[in-house]
Design an enzyme around this catalytic site. Structure first.
Site, PDB file in Angstrom:
ATOM      1  N   PHE A 143     -10.921  39.087 -26.627  1.00 28.70           N
ATOM      2  CA  PHE A 143     -10.418  37.711 -26.388  1.00 28.70           C
ATOM      3  C   PHE A 143     -11.454  37.097 -25.994  1.00 28.70           C
ATOM      4  CE2 PHE A 143      -9.293  34.937 -22.905  1.00 28.70           C
ATOM      5  CZ  PHE A 143      -8.039  34.731 -23.572  1.00 28.70           C
ATOM      6  N   ASP A 227     -20.222  39.044 -24.830  1.00 28.01           N
ATOM      7  CA  ASP A 227     -19.033  38.451 -24.203  1.00 28.01           C
ATOM      8  C   ASP A 227     -18.606  38.989 -22.557  1.00 28.01           C
ATOM      9  OD1 ASP A 227     -16.305  37.421 -22.503  1.00 28.01           O
ATOM     10  OD2 ASP A 227     -15.804  36.217 -24.006  1.00 28.01           O
ATOM     11  N   LYS A 256     -15.486  33.950 -15.058  1.00 27.84           N
ATOM     12  CA  LYS A 256     -14.864  34.824 -13.769  1.00 27.84           C
ATOM     13  C   LYS A 256     -15.485  35.714 -12.529  1.00 27.84           C
ATOM     14  CE  LYS A 256     -10.643  36.275 -16.549  1.00 27.84           C
ATOM     15  NZ  LYS A 256     -11.323  37.058 -18.033  1.00 27.84           N
TER      16      LYS A 256
END
Ligand SMILES: *Cc1c(COP(=O)(O)O)cnc(C)c1O
Length: 400
Positions: A143, A227, A256
């Protein structure tokens, strides 16, 4: 029907009527938070073991973060990229330091994880190798975000298909060393990898995968882009997961947890990758604004001052030991690192577990049918781990 349920019905109807259908209607409306706890509009308390999906690193309403945002908002919130600000410079230098990107390290700021990955896609396109490097490799079941570039990287066909055609050039490979060896070549511009696949249910990479990825990327001139949007900023028990996995990337994407909930994303480049972008080739109106960067400086400062990276190791170990110690037939395995924990279930009951936990005042997440994801705030203490264990244990017993 009680009064509160009636009120719940009201806000849920308003949500259903006014929010885009891309979001499903939540079960709970939250009103406030403090530390690892949140309260809903009926006054019910929850222990938060999701932290806004690994975002609220300092928990809720942390005084250091609140004060940093207040102080910055009362001076400059935004100035545009025509001007520099001190918080932006400080954050760029801090990111270069904590990633270990070194003297040549550079940082680009956007506003989300997806935007950090978009910048990394453009970086990959700039790694042309005289025009021969046209392919980008990413992993199945990965993702990387919902915008068209980051979606093209995302290895979940169901998320991509409604929006095809995708950006060309991306290939999704199996997460095996053999698949990597077969796919890598001199025509690969970049390989995108999550050190732990968070949205897939906190799934670790196979042993040796990242080291082999590093070797092959170096050999073929491809960029190794990690990532670390979910795994970064102390969550796994080191500033970045790659620091425990023994590789140095060419680029890392961050978002995040970095500003404790204020939107920001960053691309950090290492070595030659830092020379690829030229003036005018990328930018964002809000990217790197003083409010978001001041919030990130406060979060990183507090993580350092209070030893929260080490806390992620200690509490993560406690949490894993506690879950394993339950000896529940529903728990098949415990995955992840530090305070990013995946509970692999022996039956597809994750949604039911998450719903029962919520009912019992505990927020956990079910990213798929057979995984529970835990990502509590990095400030989580032994008492909260004990409370989690008590509730989780009784929910598992009720289902076994
Ligand atoms: C959340 C996430 C993203 C996307 O970040 P957004 O801020 O939602 O755009 C990308 N990659 C990973 C690994 C993530 O966990």
């Amino acid at each position: 029907m009680t009064t509160t349920q009636t009120q719940g019905g009201t806000w849920q109807r308003r949500f259903g009527d006014s929010l885009m259908r891309s979001l499903s209607t939540p079960k709970v409306m939250l009103e406030r938070g403090l530390g690892c706890e949140v309260w809903d509009t009926d006054g019910k308390r929850y222990l938060d073991f999701l932290a806004g999906i690994a975002v609220n690193a300092l928990g809720h309403a942390h005084p250091v973060l609140v004060e940093a945002i207040r102080a910055q908002a009362s001076s400059l919130i935004h100035v545009s990229n025509y001007f520099a600000t001190a918080p932006q410079l400080q954050l760029a230098e801090t990111l270069v330091r904590i990633t270990g990107a070194g003297d040549r390290g550079r940082v680009y700021f956007g506003n989300s994880g997806a935007e950090a990955n978009e910048a990394a896609v453009k970086l990959a396109r700039l790694n042309r190798g005289d025009g021969r490097r046209t392919r980008i490799l990413a992993l199945q079941n990965s993702f990387h975000g919902r915008t068209m570039g980051s979606l093209a990287l995302t290895g979940k066909p169901a998320l991509r298909e409604p929006f095809e055609p995708m950006m060309p050039g991306v290939e999704h490979i199996d997460t095996t060393i053999e698949a990597l060896e077969a796919a890598m070549g001199d025509d690969v511009a970049a390989l995108f990898v999550e050190p732990i696949k968070g949205e897939a249910g906190v799934v670790d990479l196979p042993d040796g995968f990242l080291a082999r990825a590093r070797e092959l990327a170096t050999q073929h001139g491809a960029l190794l882009v990690l990532d670390e949007i979910q795994t970064g900023i102390g969550r796994t028990g080191s500033w970045f997961a790659f620091q425990q996995l023994g590789v140095t990337p060419d680029a890392v994407t961050v978002a995040k947890g970095i500003a404790g909930g204020v939107p920001i994303g960053a691309l950090v480049t290492f070595g030659d990758a830092s020379d690829l972008f030229e003036a005018g080739q990328h930018g964002s109106t809000f990217g790197g604004n003083p409010l978001a960067t001041a919030a990130a400086n406060a979060v990183i400062g507090e993580i350092e001052a209070s030893g929260l990276v080490q806390n992620a190791v200690v509490r993560g170990d406690e949490l894993r030991a506690a879950i394993t110690g339950l000896q529940s037939p529903l728990v098949a395995e415990v995955r992840g690192l530090g305070l990013l924990v995946g509970v692999g279930l022996s039956q597809p009951v994750a949604a039911e577990i998450a719903a029962r936990c919520l009912e019992a005042g505990l927020i956990v997440n079910a990213p798929n049918d057979s995984s529970i994801r835990l990502a509590p705030p990095l400030i989580v203490g032994a008492a909260e781990v004990a409370e989690f264990t008590r509730i989780f244990s009784s929910v598992l017993k009720g289902l076994a």
